[in-house]
Structure formats: C-alpha cells, structure tokens
Design an enzyme around this catalytic site. Structure first.
Site, PDB file in Angstrom:
ATOM      1  N   ARG A 154     -29.145  62.433  97.620  1.00  0.00           N
ATOM      2  CA  ARG A 154     -30.485  62.944  97.964  1.00  0.00           C
ATOM      3  C   ARG A 154     -31.093  62.145  99.113  1.00  0.00           C
ATOM      4  NH1 ARG A 154     -33.738  62.092  92.989  1.00  0.00           N
ATOM      5  NH2 ARG A 154     -32.221  60.441  92.750  1.00  0.00           N
ATOM      6  N   ASN A 194     -32.066  66.499  92.194  1.00  0.00           N
ATOM      7  CA  ASN A 194     -30.954  66.592  91.258  1.00  0.00           C
ATOM      8  C   ASN A 194     -31.236  67.725  90.282  1.00  0.00           C
ATOM      9  OD1 ASN A 194     -29.475  64.427  92.248  1.00  0.00           O
ATOM     10  ND2 ASN A 194     -30.346  62.967  90.816  1.00  0.00           N
TER      11      ASN A 194
END
Length: 91
Positions: free
Chosen positions: A21, A39
């Site tokens: 990320r 996520n």
C-alpha cells in the site's frame, strides 16, 4: 473535455504485510494522483487512482513491475466515474 480518469485496481498475490500500500501511495504521489490503497479481507489490495489519464496508466503499469514489493499475481482494473477526491489515503 477533461482527461481525468478514475481507475480501481484489485491486486492479487502476496501483497499484504509487505509494504505494498505504501508502494502504491509513493507511485501515486510521484505521479500527482489522488485516491487510496486499502487491504481487503480476501488478501487483495484495492488501489484507487484518480488524475490525468497518462499518469494513471503509468502507475497501473508499475503495480506489477519489478519495484513492486511482495508477489503480484494479478491486477484487475475497472474504470469508474471521476469523484474529485483530494489527497491519497492509505487504509
């Protein structure tokens, strides 16, 4: 006519717990894009990229490139209407 686009990319593979990320956030920041990286419960990462079409395409190609952390098995994309989000959120 605006060249701004919004693309949602669902990234599969070993992409959680490896800094993926933050990698997406860095790519987006470098390209001047807004959006988010999150996520998902099923192990994927959802990346939302919004901005100039060329910059979004450039980041999309890097999502499974050699700099990507972890192991990317697949990147699925879909185009959505531009929402005009500001900044980049990492959830």
């Amino acid at each position: 006519m605006s060249d701004r686009v919004r693309v949602v990319a669902l990234v599969s593979g070993q992409v959680q717990g490896v800094g993926y990320r933050w990698f997406v956030r860095s790519l987006a920041h470098e390209a001047g894009l807004t959006g988010s990286a999150e996520n998902l419960a099923d192990g994927r990462v959802e990346a939302v990229l919004e901005g100039p079409a060329d910059a979004v395409r450039h980041v999309l190609t890097a999502l499974d490139g050699p700099r990507a952390p972890g192991t990317v098995e697949r990147v699925e994309t879909r185009v959505e209407p531009v929402q005009g989000v500001r900044g980049f959120t990492t959830l």
